[in-house]
Design an enzyme around this catalytic site. Structure first.
Site, PDB file in Angstrom:
ATOM      1  N   GLN A  77      -7.647  -0.250   3.357  1.00 60.22           N
ATOM      2  CA  GLN A  77      -8.424  -0.874   4.440  1.00 60.22           C
ATOM      3  C   GLN A  77      -9.799  -1.344   3.979  1.00 60.22           C
ATOM      4  O   GLN A  77     -10.413  -2.175   4.641  1.00 60.22           O
ATOM      5  CB  GLN A  77      -8.597   0.102   5.614  1.00 60.22           C
ATOM      6  CG  GLN A  77      -7.327   0.333   6.403  1.00 60.22           C
ATOM      7  CD  GLN A  77      -6.844  -0.896   7.170  1.00 60.22           C
ATOM      8  OE1 GLN A  77      -7.570  -1.871   7.378  1.00 60.22           O
ATOM      9  NE2 GLN A  77      -5.600  -0.867   7.590  1.00 60.22           N
TER      10      GLN A  77
ATOM     11  N   GLY B 230       0.806  -1.215   0.000  1.00 59.36           N
ATOM     12  CA  GLY B 230       0.000   0.000   0.000  1.00 59.36           C
ATOM     13  C   GLY B 230       0.841   1.267   0.000  1.00 59.36           C
ATOM     14  O   GLY B 230       0.517   2.241  -0.673  1.00 59.36           O
ATOM     15  N   THR B 231       1.930   1.245   0.762  1.00 56.90           N
ATOM     16  CA  THR B 231       2.780   2.435   0.850  1.00 56.90           C
ATOM     17  C   THR B 231       3.314   2.811  -0.526  1.00 56.90           C
ATOM     18  O   THR B 231       3.210   3.959  -0.963  1.00 56.90           O
ATOM     19  CB  THR B 231       3.946   2.170   1.830  1.00 56.90           C
ATOM     20  OG1 THR B 231       3.386   1.909   3.118  1.00 56.90           O
ATOM     21  CG2 THR B 231       4.893   3.349   1.917  1.00 56.90           C
TER      22      THR B 231
ATOM     23  N   CYS C 286       0.951   1.288  11.957  1.00 62.52           N
ATOM     24  CA  CYS C 286       2.117   1.992  11.412  1.00 62.52           C
ATOM     25  C   CYS C 286       2.560   3.103  12.345  1.00 62.52           C
ATOM     26  O   CYS C 286       3.702   3.500  12.305  1.00 62.52           O
ATOM     27  CB  CYS C 286       1.800   2.550  10.038  1.00 62.52           C
ATOM     28  SG  CYS C 286       1.245   1.291   8.904  1.00 62.52           S
TER      29      CYS C 286
ATOM     30  N   ASN D 215      -8.112   3.561   8.611  1.00 61.24           N
ATOM     31  CA  ASN D 215      -7.513   2.406   9.290  1.00 61.24           C
ATOM     32  C   ASN D 215      -7.767   2.396  10.790  1.00 61.24           C
ATOM     33  O   ASN D 215      -7.864   1.345  11.402  1.00 61.24           O
ATOM     34  CB  ASN D 215      -6.010   2.349   9.015  1.00 61.24           C
ATOM     35  CG  ASN D 215      -5.340   3.701   9.071  1.00 61.24           C
ATOM     36  OD1 ASN D 215      -5.776   4.661   8.441  1.00 61.24           O
ATOM     37  ND2 ASN D 215      -4.281   3.795   9.840  1.00 61.24           N
TER      38      ASN D 215
ATOM     39  N   THR E 135      12.062  -6.860 -11.303  1.00 59.28           N
ATOM     40  CA  THR E 135      11.433  -8.174 -11.451  1.00 59.28           C
ATOM     41  C   THR E 135      10.290  -8.294 -10.455  1.00 59.28           C
ATOM     42  O   THR E 135      10.446  -7.968  -9.281  1.00 59.28           O
ATOM     43  CB  THR E 135      12.479  -9.289 -11.210  1.00 59.28           C
ATOM     44  OG1 THR E 135      13.510  -9.130 -12.172  1.00 59.28           O
ATOM     45  CG2 THR E 135      11.861 -10.677 -11.327  1.00 59.28           C
TER      46      THR E 135
ATOM     47  N   SER F  10      -3.544  -3.326  -0.768  1.00 65.83           N
ATOM     48  CA  SER F  10      -2.444  -4.023  -0.113  1.00 65.83           C
ATOM     49  C   SER F  10      -2.917  -5.417   0.311  1.00 65.83           C
ATOM     50  O   SER F  10      -3.912  -5.541   1.024  1.00 65.83           O
ATOM     51  CB  SER F  10      -1.987  -3.228   1.107  1.00 65.83           C
ATOM     52  OG  SER F  10      -0.961  -3.916   1.765  1.00 65.83           O
ATOM     53  N   ALA F  11      -2.183  -6.444  -0.121  1.00 64.16           N
ATOM     54  CA  ALA F  11      -2.630  -7.828   0.086  1.00 64.16           C
ATOM     55  C   ALA F  11      -2.779  -8.200   1.560  1.00 64.16           C
ATOM     56  O   ALA F  11      -3.701  -8.928   1.928  1.00 64.16           O
ATOM     57  CB  ALA F  11      -1.633  -8.784  -0.580  1.00 64.16           C
TER      58      ALA F  11
HETATM   59  N1  PLP Z   1      -2.917   2.899   3.826  1.00 66.11           N
HETATM   60  C1  PLP Z   1      -3.625   2.502   4.884  1.00 66.11           C
HETATM   61  C2  PLP Z   1      -4.985   3.086   5.129  1.00 66.11           C
HETATM   62  C3  PLP Z   1      -3.097   1.551   5.771  1.00 66.11           C
HETATM   63  O1  PLP Z   1      -3.812   1.169   6.838  1.00 66.11           O
HETATM   64  C4  PLP Z   1      -1.810   1.033   5.514  1.00 66.11           C
HETATM   65  C5  PLP Z   1      -1.194   0.063   6.460  1.00 66.11           C
HETATM   66  O2  PLP Z   1      -1.361   0.121   7.646  1.00 66.11           O
HETATM   67  C6  PLP Z   1      -1.123   1.464   4.385  1.00 66.11           C
HETATM   68  C7  PLP Z   1      -1.714   2.405   3.563  1.00 66.11           C
HETATM   69  C8  PLP Z   1       0.233   0.941   4.039  1.00 66.11           C
HETATM   70  O3  PLP Z   1       0.136  -0.324   3.438  1.00 66.11           O
HETATM   71  P1  PLP Z   1       1.400  -1.324   3.442  1.00 66.11           P
HETATM   72  O4  PLP Z   1       1.531  -1.827   4.844  1.00 66.11           O
HETATM   73  O5  PLP Z   1       1.021  -2.411   2.484  1.00 66.11           O
HETATM   74  O6  PLP Z   1       2.561  -0.555   2.977  1.00 66.11           O
END
Ligand code: PLP
Length: 385
Positions: free
Chosen positions: A177, A72-73, A322, A149, A235, A197-198
């Protein structure tokens, strides 16, 4: 009853579903680089394309508009920094409750940044957005998440997208989320791009996607061998992507299970309120994800509760995973005008595919015990003094 391993932190990360684990192991065993033209390479390419189709289907997009990322990041970074590179964006509007990976990417872009407030329920103030759009000039990019989140509160994406598109802007949605927890399509939301994000829906950590609504020009952040149609070099993490695809497929099939989780969550909140009448449930009056409950019992520090619950074998969060570990209070609760004294007590329980009623029964029983101990300790202080 002691139930070691009561996991109630799905918004931080979900346990990997057994079928996903199986698919990942198969991909690891099969090997192959999807860019190779020999047999193993072609087989790997087929697996990559199958995963791309599954992710596209989850959000109602075209497969060629799915760009695999490391999660996700990276997907959020790629959207903000990639779109601002290829479009004449003059202002980035971010909601006050965005994840730090959206906010910091917007700051990194060096483009003017403005924050769109939320109301006390944690819902974006559409009138404030409209005013900013009416009084701004130049092209805007709005970053608005689909579900928060920390609170699970769902945002008015369709209305916000309509406003932004009316002035010729773009909308990026962090759907990390929401994906796999509520049904939606990229067309329903009306957004230009969305991040997935998986590991938030039963897949592995380190795999995700940026999905475009249409073939938008996007500046790559990772430059390399032309993978992902030149939009993300390197890759591909095939085992992770296969896991993401399998999780996406299962999530679609399992969406009805979220009404079971909604019933569990609602019953949990009712029992929590019976135990602790002063409890405050954040975002309760707004539409929320069915699996999330964020609450605070005034007067008890969340970290104290978190540790006591951990000792009882219960995993919850005192904010977003996070940002936990940081001393600062949740920016989300701050944006909802929750006083620091209450935010200090905020906990989040989040459920998922393996959650059962017994998990919540055990939480309530432990909560009762921990609170009673805390009350006894408080009463003992004046005696000791
Ligand atoms: N965006 C939201 C709303 C999230 O809750 C998170 C992870 O906590 C992320 C982005 C980041 O995703 P990733 O952990 O896959 O980098």
């Amino acid at each position: 009853v002691n139930r070691p391993g009561t996991y109630l932190d799905y918004n931080a990360t979900s346990p990997v579903k057994p079928a996903v684990r199986h698919a990942i192991l198969r991909a690891l065993e099969e090997g192959g680089n999807p860019s190779s033209i020999h047999g193993p390479g072609r087989k790997a390419r087929v697996r990559l394309d199958e995963a791309r189709d599954a992710v596209a289907a989850l959000v109602g997009a075209c497969a060629e508009n799915v760009i695999f990322t490391s999660g996700g990041t990276e997907a959020n970074n790629l959207a903000i920094l990639g779109l601002t590179r290829t479009h004449a964006i003059e202002t980035i509007l971010v909601s006050a409750i965005e994840h730090p990976c959206v906010r910091t990417a917007a700051e990194e872009s060096s483009i003017q940044l403005r924050e769109v407030p939320v109301d006390k329920n944690g819902v974006l103030e559409l009138t404030a957005l409209k005013e900013m759009l009416d009084h701004g000039n130049g092209c805007v990019l709005l970053a608005l998440m689909l579900a928060n989140n920390e609170t699970g509160v769902i945002q008015p994406l369709a209305a916000a997208s309509e406003y932004v598109h009316a002035v010729g802007g773009l909308v990026h949605c962090d759907a990390v989320q929401a994906a796999g927890k509520i049904p939606f399509s990229i067309a329903d939301l009306g957004v230009d791009s969305l991040a997935l994000s998986a590991h938030k829906f039963g897949g592995p950590q380190g795999a995700g996607a940026l999905v475009l609504a249409h073939a938008l020009p996007l500046g790559a952040r990772l430059l390399g061998g032309g993978q992902e149609l030149g939009r993300r070099g390197g890759t591909e993490n095939l085992p992770g992507i296969v896991g993401l695809g399998e999780a996406a497929q299962l999530a679609m099939a399992d969406l009805p299970d979220y009404s079971r989780l909604a019933a569990l969550r609602d019953d949990f909140e009712m029992r929590l309120r019976q135990e602790t009448p002063a409890i405050v449930i954040f975002g309760e009056a707004a539409p929320r994800l069915p699996n999330t409950s964020a609450f605070a019992a005034p007067g008890v520090e969340a970290d104290t509760l978190l540790m006591a619950l951990d000792l009882a074998g219960i995993a919850v969060s005192s904010g977003s995973a996070c940002s936990s570990g940081k001393v600062s209070h949740s920016h989300v609760l701050k944006a909802m005008a929750v006083p620091d004294s209450l935010a200090r007590s905020a906990l989040r329980v989040s459920l998922g595919w393996a959650s059962r009623e017994g998990d919540l029964d055990y939480f309530i029983a432990s909560w009762r015990q921990i609170r009673a101990q805390a009350d006894r300790a408080r009463r003992a202080v004046p005696l000791a003094g």
